[in-house]
Design a protein around this motif. Structure first.
Motif, PDB file in Angstrom:
ATOM      1  N   LYS A   1       0.987  -1.107   0.048  1.00 34.17           N
ATOM      2  CA  LYS A   1      -0.071   0.097  -0.212  1.00 34.17           C
ATOM      3  C   LYS A   1       0.923   1.409   0.038  1.00 34.17           C
ATOM      4  CE  LYS A   1      -3.853  -1.961   2.566  1.00 34.17           C
ATOM      5  NZ  LYS A   1      -4.764  -2.323   3.682  1.00 34.17           N
ATOM      6  N   ALA A   2       2.040   1.285   0.647  1.00 33.91           N
ATOM      7  CA  ALA A   2       2.760   2.394   0.656  1.00 33.91           C
ATOM      8  C   ALA A   2       3.409   2.382  -0.624  1.00 33.91           C
ATOM      9  CB  ALA A   2       3.943   2.190   1.664  1.00 33.91           C
ATOM     10  N   VAL A   3       3.823   1.357  -1.475  1.00 34.20           N
ATOM     11  CA  VAL A   3       4.318   1.507  -2.852  1.00 34.20           C
ATOM     12  C   VAL A   3       3.314   2.285  -3.682  1.00 34.20           C
ATOM     13  CG1 VAL A   3       5.068   0.337  -4.745  1.00 34.20           C
ATOM     14  CG2 VAL A   3       5.932  -0.288  -2.507  1.00 34.20           C
ATOM     15  N   GLU A   4       2.190   1.789  -3.495  1.00 26.73           N
ATOM     16  CA  GLU A   4       1.153   2.581  -4.223  1.00 26.73           C
ATOM     17  C   GLU A   4       0.854   3.918  -4.299  1.00 26.73           C
ATOM     18  OE1 GLU A   4      -2.365   0.188  -3.347  1.00 26.73           O
ATOM     19  OE2 GLU A   4      -1.983  -1.446  -4.732  1.00 26.73           O
TER      20      GLU A   4
ATOM     21  N   THR B   1      12.561   3.927  -2.414  1.00 32.16           N
ATOM     22  CA  THR B   1      12.779   3.170  -1.283  1.00 32.16           C
ATOM     23  C   THR B   1      11.805   2.399  -0.929  1.00 32.16           C
ATOM     24  OG1 THR B   1      13.993   5.238  -0.339  1.00 32.16           O
ATOM     25  CG2 THR B   1      13.113   3.431   1.222  1.00 32.16           C
ATOM     26  N   ALA B   2      10.215   2.747  -1.211  1.00 33.76           N
ATOM     27  CA  ALA B   2       9.338   2.001  -0.953  1.00 33.76           C
ATOM     28  C   ALA B   2       9.082   0.570  -1.671  1.00 33.76           C
ATOM     29  CB  ALA B   2       7.995   2.874  -1.118  1.00 33.76           C
ATOM     30  N   ARG B   3       9.757   0.658  -2.961  1.00 35.28           N
ATOM     31  CA  ARG B   3       9.520  -0.451  -3.847  1.00 35.28           C
ATOM     32  C   ARG B   3      10.736  -1.446  -3.457  1.00 35.28           C
ATOM     33  NH1 ARG B   3       9.804   1.156 -10.069  1.00 35.28           N
ATOM     34  NH2 ARG B   3       9.308  -1.084 -10.163  1.00 35.28           N
ATOM     35  N   LEU B   4      11.874  -0.848  -2.948  1.00 36.00           N
ATOM     36  CA  LEU B   4      12.950  -2.077  -2.539  1.00 36.00           C
ATOM     37  C   LEU B   4      12.507  -2.443  -1.081  1.00 36.00           C
ATOM     38  CD1 LEU B   4      16.176   0.406  -3.206  1.00 36.00           C
ATOM     39  CD2 LEU B   4      15.292  -1.644  -4.585  1.00 36.00           C
ATOM     40  N   VAL B   5      11.784  -1.941  -0.324  1.00 38.76           N
ATOM     41  CA  VAL B   5      11.316  -2.376   0.912  1.00 38.76           C
ATOM     42  C   VAL B   5      10.179  -3.422   0.719  1.00 38.76           C
ATOM     43  CG1 VAL B   5      10.304  -1.781   3.391  1.00 38.76           C
ATOM     44  CG2 VAL B   5      12.157  -0.358   2.391  1.00 38.76           C
ATOM     45  N   GLU B   6       9.481  -3.142  -0.069  1.00 39.22           N
ATOM     46  CA  GLU B   6       8.390  -4.294  -0.696  1.00 39.22           C
ATOM     47  C   GLU B   6       9.016  -5.580  -1.009  1.00 39.22           C
ATOM     48  OE1 GLU B   6       4.392  -4.799  -3.174  1.00 39.22           O
ATOM     49  OE2 GLU B   6       5.750  -3.316  -3.803  1.00 39.22           O
ATOM     50  N   VAL B   7      10.129  -5.240  -1.972  1.00 35.85           N
ATOM     51  CA  VAL B   7      10.719  -6.485  -2.291  1.00 35.85           C
ATOM     52  C   VAL B   7      11.613  -7.148  -1.092  1.00 35.85           C
ATOM     53  CG1 VAL B   7      12.675  -7.293  -3.774  1.00 35.85           C
ATOM     54  CG2 VAL B   7      10.976  -5.802  -4.688  1.00 35.85           C
ATOM     55  N   SER B   8      12.128  -6.592  -0.378  1.00 42.73           N
ATOM     56  CA  SER B   8      12.754  -7.146   0.720  1.00 42.73           C
ATOM     57  C   SER B   8      11.904  -7.669   1.614  1.00 42.73           C
ATOM     58  CB  SER B   8      13.543  -5.874   1.579  1.00 42.73           C
ATOM     59  OG  SER B   8      14.143  -6.462   2.724  1.00 42.73           O
ATOM     60  N   ALA B   9      10.906  -7.123   2.110  1.00 38.01           N
ATOM     61  CA  ALA B   9       9.901  -7.923   2.777  1.00 38.01           C
ATOM     62  C   ALA B   9       9.168  -9.081   2.471  1.00 38.01           C
ATOM     63  CB  ALA B   9       8.612  -6.948   3.105  1.00 38.01           C
ATOM     64  N   GLU B  10       9.085  -9.092   0.871  1.00 37.47           N
ATOM     65  CA  GLU B  10       8.781 -10.390   0.412  1.00 37.47           C
ATOM     66  C   GLU B  10       9.758 -11.573   0.381  1.00 37.47           C
ATOM     67  OE1 GLU B  10       6.613 -12.014  -3.899  1.00 37.47           O
ATOM     68  OE2 GLU B  10       7.395 -10.231  -3.771  1.00 37.47           O
ATOM     69  N   THR B  11      11.031 -11.154   0.135  1.00 40.34           N
ATOM     70  CA  THR B  11      12.404 -11.909   0.286  1.00 40.34           C
ATOM     71  C   THR B  11      12.344 -12.422   1.616  1.00 40.34           C
ATOM     72  OG1 THR B  11      13.121 -10.828  -1.666  1.00 40.34           O
ATOM     73  CG2 THR B  11      14.567 -12.322  -0.062  1.00 40.34           C
ATOM     74  N   ASN B  12      12.086 -11.637   2.611  1.00 44.64           N
ATOM     75  CA  ASN B  12      12.473 -12.000   4.020  1.00 44.64           C
ATOM     76  C   ASN B  12      11.135 -12.895   4.459  1.00 44.64           C
ATOM     77  OD1 ASN B  12      14.388 -10.579   4.606  1.00 44.64           O
ATOM     78  ND2 ASN B  12      13.577  -8.563   5.133  1.00 44.64           N
TER      79      ASN B  12
END
Length: 560
Positions: free
Chosen positions: A417-420, A452-463
């Motif tokens: 949602k933050a990315v959107e 930053t938001a898009r990178l964090v989203e990918v990081s959250a999915e990876t984690n």
């Protein structure tokens, strides 16, 4: 009448002696062993992270990594299981532990040996005290002897049986250690591969953002050329672009290092190993949801818990071994044969034999035996403490993985949602700046926030995906203590077996727990670092090319 009673008395005496021998031989000085019961906290009833779920309801068994539905990961896991050197070494360690158990057990049987001696001898005419006048000794003589000997140590105090059983328990622990290492390596490979695909997704984000930043630089330059924009806007846009390019290069280095780690896990030289990057922001894995086991079944599904429990069982046998040192040791020996000064053994007068019984009881050892017994008890208590520590660590690992999978999934949804919102802000601020209704600083901040938001989203999915791997590993990966060889299955060969002694040994002689690894170790001269294994059939994996060089194509359980 007396002649009839004599045989009866002899038979009665023989029966009594045999019965007494069997009773004494069955004396086991090891303490009675029972697996300790662990008391679970109240939170396991549903108040904590782990709840009462059906055993094996969701946790995959066997090839658990297939739940992610990635063909390349499946092939790499298969290759790791067959060729990983650390796993090969663990399999050989189990084989050695199993052979040590048989070496100890062999002492229960009589030890029989045979020998032969043939010689032709000539005496020296210059030997001491020899005189040609008075001596009539032979200058030539022959000697021939055949003999056999047998010795047997009756295991009155179960010293040999406890030693053998202790080694078998340690061999079981070695089998569990192999299963633990295999699970750890498989989980490490899956986690590293997910992390690598996470790098691919982040690189795709950077590629998309860099294209956007290049467009922003062009827009600021056009506005500057038309005298409607400041040079400060151009500098800010260029700084944003080159900073993103630098971060992309750093991420590429991290991906290559992760790729090298994966190549070592699958026993391939890094120079001959490459995984084609993906260009999509979306991760190529199925969403996996796993419920935990009941606490009682968790203890049966962790190889490290099974290993600690078997070491504890072996320590109890060690106490029995130390206790046996306080009792006399008996040995029965028999030897006999024929010997003659020539080559004629037909006469019984040339026969010789010897029968002996020996009993040894140390009278004074300066506290040696008592110190050994005290040390054995201390070793047992140490294994009990270690077992408790392993169980507590298992609970912690499961709870940690459950917390991470749940909260990382929540973070992933929230970050989406933050990315959107960040993408909408980026589009609006850039449109306002292009139309001259806003300054570039607002657009710049929006671009940084979106990246930053898009990178964090990918990081959250990876984690979150890596946390599911951690959870599967914490619950044993579908392994149960029934997969561990039983005590009766430890002996690799029979006492009279003299076949199958060549190397490498036949696959049917290898325990099921390590059969796949042993079967792969037959080619001792093969170069596994460049051997074809993954992708050599010519089929292109859905998620990348495996086995291609950067410069040239690569060539092709249980209880007692």
């Amino acid at each position: 009448m007396k002649e009839r009673r004599a045989p009866v008395c002899r038979r009665a005496f023989s029966t009594l002696t045999l019965t007494l021998l069997l009773v004494v031989t069955g004396c086991n000085l090891a303490p009675r062993y029972q697996t300790p019961k662990f008391i679970y906290p109240n939170g396991w009833g549903g108040k904590g992270m782990m709840v009462d779920a059906l055993p094996a309801a969701d946790v995959p068994r066997g090839k658990w990594w297939e739940v992610y539905e990635d063909p390349l990961l499946n092939r790499m896991e298969e290759k790791l299981t067959l060729t990983n050197p650390d796993l090969q070494a663990a399999a050989e360690a189990f084989t050695q532990a199993r052979d040590l158990a048989l070496e100890s057990e062999s002492q229960l049987y009589p030890q029989v040996a045979g020998g032969a001696h043939l010689s032709k001898n000539k005496g020296s005419l210059g030997r001491l005290f020899y005189s040609r006048r008075t001596s009539h000794g032979l200058e030539y003589e022959s000697n021939e002897a055949y003999s056999g000997a047998a010795s047997w140590e009756p295991d009155f105090w179960s010293y040999i049986r406890n030693t053998s059983h202790m080694q078998k328990n340690l061999a079981q622990a070695s089998a569990a250690d192999y299963a633990l290492l295999r699970l750890s390596l498989q989980a490490e490979l899956a986690s590293d591969y997910i992390a690598l695909r996470g790098f691919d997704a982040q690189l795709a984000v950077y590629a998309d953002s860099i294209r956007y930043f290049r467009t922003a630089v062009e827009i600021t330059r056009l506005r500057q050329g038309g005298a409607i924009g400041a040079g400060l806007d151009v500098s800010r846009a260029e700084n944003q672009l080159y900073a993103a390019l630098g971060a992309q290069s750093k991420l590429l280095a991290q991906r290559q290092v992760m790729e090298h780690a994966i190549s070592v896990l699958v026993n391939t030289a890094p120079a001959a190993f490459h995984i084609k990057p993906l260009t999509s922001v979306k991760m190529p894995f199925r969403d996996v949801t796993i419920r935990p086991y009941l606490p009682s079944t968790l203890l049966q599904r962790r190889p490290d818990i099974a290993m600690a429990e078997r070491e504890m069982a072996a320590a109890t046998r060690g106490v029995g071994v130390a206790r046996a040192a306080f009792y006399p040791n008996f040995t029965f020996t028999a030897a006999g044969g024929f010997e003659d000064g020539g080559f004629d053994l037909a006469s019984m007068s040339r026969a010789f034999w010897r029968i002996a019984v020996q009993a040894v009881e140390p009278a004074f050892t300066g506290g040696l035996r008592r110190a050994a017994l005290q040390r054995a008890w201390a070793q047992y208590r140490e294994t009990v403490d270690s077992y408790r520590g392993v169980v507590l660590s298992a609970f912690q690992e499961v709870e940690d993985a459950l917390s991470q999978t749940r909260l990382y999934r929540q973070e992933q949804h929230q970050q989406h949602k933050a990315v959107e919102a960040a993408m909408r802000t980026q589009s609006m601020t850039m449109a306002l700046y292009t139309g001259g209704l806003s300054n570039y600083l607002d657009a710049l901040v929006a671009q940084q926030d979106a990246l930053t938001a898009r990178l964090v989203e990918v990081s959250a999915e990876t984690n979150q995906l890596r946390a599911t791997v951690k959870l599967i590993r914490a619950m044993g990966g579908g392994w149960t203590d029934q997969d561990m060889p039983k005590v009766k299955q430890i002996d690799p060969i029979g006492p009279l077996q003299y076949t199958g002694l060549q190397h490498p040994r036949p696959v049917q002689d290898v325990p099921t727990e390590t059969r796949a690894v042993a079967a792969a170790s037959g080619d001792l001269d093969g170069n596994w670092l460049t051997a074809p294994a993954l992708g050599s059939s010519g089929a292109q994996p859905r998620s990348g090319l495996m086995g291609a060089s950067r410069t040239a194509p690569a060539p092709g359980s249980a209880k007692d």
